[in-house]
Design a protein around this motif. Structure first.
Motif, PDB file in Angstrom:
ATOM      1  N   MET A 155       0.822  -1.199   0.000  1.00 36.56           N
ATOM      2  CA  MET A 155       0.000   0.000   0.000  1.00 36.56           C
ATOM      3  C   MET A 155       0.865   1.262   0.000  1.00 36.56           C
ATOM      4  O   MET A 155       0.633   2.166  -0.769  1.00 36.56           O
ATOM      5  N   VAL A 156       1.876   1.293   0.874  1.00 36.22           N
ATOM      6  CA  VAL A 156       2.763   2.451   0.927  1.00 36.22           C
ATOM      7  C   VAL A 156       3.530   2.576  -0.375  1.00 36.22           C
ATOM      8  O   VAL A 156       3.741   3.666  -0.882  1.00 36.22           O
ATOM      9  N   TYR A 157       3.947   1.427  -0.928  1.00 32.84           N
ATOM     10  CA  TYR A 157       4.706   1.423  -2.170  1.00 32.84           C
ATOM     11  C   TYR A 157       3.900   2.053  -3.303  1.00 32.84           C
ATOM     12  O   TYR A 157       4.431   2.846  -4.076  1.00 32.84           O
ATOM     13  N   GLN A 158       2.613   1.725  -3.396  1.00 33.54           N
ATOM     14  CA  GLN A 158       1.755   2.302  -4.440  1.00 33.54           C
ATOM     15  C   GLN A 158       1.622   3.811  -4.243  1.00 33.54           C
ATOM     16  O   GLN A 158       1.634   4.561  -5.212  1.00 33.54           O
ATOM     17  N   ARG A 159       1.505   4.234  -3.015  1.00 38.53           N
ATOM     18  CA  ARG A 159       1.351   5.662  -2.734  1.00 38.53           C
ATOM     19  C   ARG A 159       2.603   6.430  -3.141  1.00 38.53           C
ATOM     20  O   ARG A 159       2.511   7.486  -3.777  1.00 38.53           O
ATOM     21  N   THR A 160       3.772   5.925  -2.779  1.00 40.10           N
ATOM     22  CA  THR A 160       5.001   6.623  -3.158  1.00 40.10           C
ATOM     23  C   THR A 160       5.186   6.630  -4.675  1.00 40.10           C
ATOM     24  O   THR A 160       5.692   7.606  -5.220  1.00 40.10           O
ATOM     25  N   ASN A 161       4.758   5.562  -5.350  1.00 41.76           N
ATOM     26  CA  ASN A 161       4.830   5.551  -6.813  1.00 41.76           C
ATOM     27  C   ASN A 161       3.922   6.611  -7.423  1.00 41.76           C
ATOM     28  O   ASN A 161       4.306   7.301  -8.372  1.00 41.76           O
ATOM     29  N   ARG A 162       2.719   6.745  -6.903  1.00 39.45           N
ATOM     30  CA  ARG A 162       1.789   7.768  -7.412  1.00 39.45           C
ATOM     31  C   ARG A 162       2.345   9.167  -7.168  1.00 39.45           C
ATOM     32  O   ARG A 162       2.278  10.040  -8.038  1.00 39.45           O
ATOM     33  N   ILE A 163       2.904   9.386  -5.984  1.00 39.07           N
ATOM     34  CA  ILE A 163       3.478  10.694  -5.663  1.00 39.07           C
ATOM     35  C   ILE A 163       4.676  10.964  -6.569  1.00 39.07           C
ATOM     36  O   ILE A 163       4.837  12.081  -7.074  1.00 39.07           O
ATOM     37  N   SER A 164       5.515   9.948  -6.797  1.00 40.77           N
ATOM     38  CA  SER A 164       6.676  10.112  -7.677  1.00 40.77           C
ATOM     39  C   SER A 164       6.254  10.511  -9.083  1.00 40.77           C
ATOM     40  O   SER A 164       6.841  11.422  -9.683  1.00 40.77           O
TER      41      SER A 164
ATOM     42  N   ARG B 297      10.418   6.715   1.603  1.00 37.50           N
ATOM     43  CA  ARG B 297       9.209   6.171   2.233  1.00 37.50           C
ATOM     44  C   ARG B 297       8.559   7.158   3.203  1.00 37.50           C
ATOM     45  O   ARG B 297       7.346   7.168   3.370  1.00 37.50           O
ATOM     46  N   ASP B 298       9.375   8.001   3.852  1.00 33.78           N
ATOM     47  CA  ASP B 298       8.819   8.982   4.788  1.00 33.78           C
ATOM     48  C   ASP B 298       8.374  10.270   4.090  1.00 33.78           C
ATOM     49  O   ASP B 298       7.936  11.214   4.748  1.00 33.78           O
ATOM     50  N   LEU B 299       8.481  10.309   2.754  1.00 34.90           N
ATOM     51  CA  LEU B 299       8.053  11.437   1.915  1.00 34.90           C
ATOM     52  C   LEU B 299       8.801  12.738   2.225  1.00 34.90           C
ATOM     53  O   LEU B 299       8.307  13.824   1.956  1.00 34.90           O
ATOM     54  N   ARG B 300      10.002  12.632   2.765  1.00 35.06           N
ATOM     55  CA  ARG B 300      10.790  13.834   3.090  1.00 35.06           C
ATOM     56  C   ARG B 300      11.642  14.306   1.916  1.00 35.06           C
ATOM     57  O   ARG B 300      11.908  15.489   1.789  1.00 35.06           O
TER      58      ARG B 300
ATOM     59  N   THR C  56       5.847  18.652   1.992  1.00 36.57           N
ATOM     60  CA  THR C  56       6.318  18.623   0.608  1.00 36.57           C
ATOM     61  C   THR C  56       7.744  18.078   0.584  1.00 36.57           C
ATOM     62  O   THR C  56       8.609  18.593   1.295  1.00 36.57           O
ATOM     63  N   PRO C  57       8.009  17.053  -0.217  1.00 32.97           N
ATOM     64  CA  PRO C  57       9.361  16.472  -0.272  1.00 32.97           C
ATOM     65  C   PRO C  57      10.400  17.478  -0.769  1.00 32.97           C
ATOM     66  O   PRO C  57      10.114  18.310  -1.631  1.00 32.97           O
ATOM     67  N   GLU C  58      11.588  17.386  -0.219  1.00 31.46           N
ATOM     68  CA  GLU C  58      12.714  18.216  -0.633  1.00 31.46           C
ATOM     69  C   GLU C  58      13.278  17.648  -1.933  1.00 31.46           C
ATOM     70  O   GLU C  58      13.692  16.490  -1.978  1.00 31.46           O
ATOM     71  N   PRO C  59      13.304  18.445  -3.021  1.00 27.83           N
ATOM     72  CA  PRO C  59      13.836  17.915  -4.286  1.00 27.83           C
ATOM     73  C   PRO C  59      15.361  17.837  -4.270  1.00 27.83           C
ATOM     74  O   PRO C  59      16.038  18.787  -3.887  1.00 27.83           O
ATOM     75  N   ILE C  60      15.880  16.695  -4.651  1.00 25.99           N
ATOM     76  CA  ILE C  60      17.320  16.485  -4.774  1.00 25.99           C
ATOM     77  C   ILE C  60      17.579  16.062  -6.220  1.00 25.99           C
ATOM     78  O   ILE C  60      17.140  15.000  -6.650  1.00 25.99           O
ATOM     79  N   PHE C  61      18.266  16.915  -6.959  1.00 24.75           N
ATOM     80  CA  PHE C  61      18.496  16.663  -8.380  1.00 24.75           C
ATOM     81  C   PHE C  61      19.794  15.884  -8.580  1.00 24.75           C
ATOM     82  O   PHE C  61      20.821  16.217  -8.007  1.00 24.75           O
ATOM     83  N   LYS C  62      19.701  14.843  -9.412  1.00 24.21           N
ATOM     84  CA  LYS C  62      20.856  14.015  -9.733  1.00 24.21           C
ATOM     85  C   LYS C  62      20.875  13.788 -11.241  1.00 24.21           C
ATOM     86  O   LYS C  62      19.827  13.675 -11.866  1.00 24.21           O
ATOM     87  N   MET C  63      22.085  13.714 -11.790  1.00 27.46           N
ATOM     88  CA  MET C  63      22.229  13.478 -13.220  1.00 27.46           C
ATOM     89  C   MET C  63      22.019  11.995 -13.514  1.00 27.46           C
ATOM     90  O   MET C  63      22.554  11.135 -12.822  1.00 27.46           O
TER      91      MET C  63
END
Length: 125
Positions: free
Chosen positions: A1-10, A43-46, A88-95
């Motif tokens: 359930m948590v996995y589906q939620r993080t996928n939707r948020i992603s 998983r903690d949406l941070r 709101t998650p903190e965005p971390i940009f990676k190449m």
């Protein structure tokens, strides 16, 4: 359930940031050939690890990544407006270099196939 939620948020974050890069961010350092390849939310949406692919020189890649990191506050604010989350998650940009690796491997395979075809043609003569 948590996995589906993080996928939707992603996926939602991916859409939001792609739209921001296309329409909102006016920084000239951001290459026009920039795409968001993947977003992984913890998983903690941070935190949101955002993988960016830039087609161009190393300098364009570095400049684009710097510009996106510089605009991360604005991007986070816009994410917060569009996402209905407590935090709101903190965005971390990676190449992301997977596209370049794919092109490199494809070129290697093509070279091997051409060499095998040349070898077959010289043996048949």
């Amino acid at each position: 359930m948590v996995y589906q939620r993080t996928n939707r948020i992603s996926e939602e974050i991916k859409k939001i940031i792609s739209n921001l890069i296309l329409n909102e961010l006016k920084d000239p350092r951001i290459s026009t050939l920039t795409s968001i390849v993947d977003v992984e939310v913890t998983r903690d949406l941070r935190y949101a690890n955002i993988f960016v692919s830039v087609y161009g020189s190393e300098e364009e890649k570095e400049n684009t990544l710097m510009a996106l990191k510089k605009a991360s506050g604005f991007i986070r604010k816009e994410m917060g407006k569009n996402l209905k989350l407590r935090y709101t998650p903190e965005p971390i940009f990676k190449m992301d270099v997977s596209i370049e690796k794919g092109i490199y491997i494809s070129n290697l395979i093509n070279k091997i196939n051409k060499k095998e075809n040349l070898d077959e043609n010289t043996e048949n003569k």
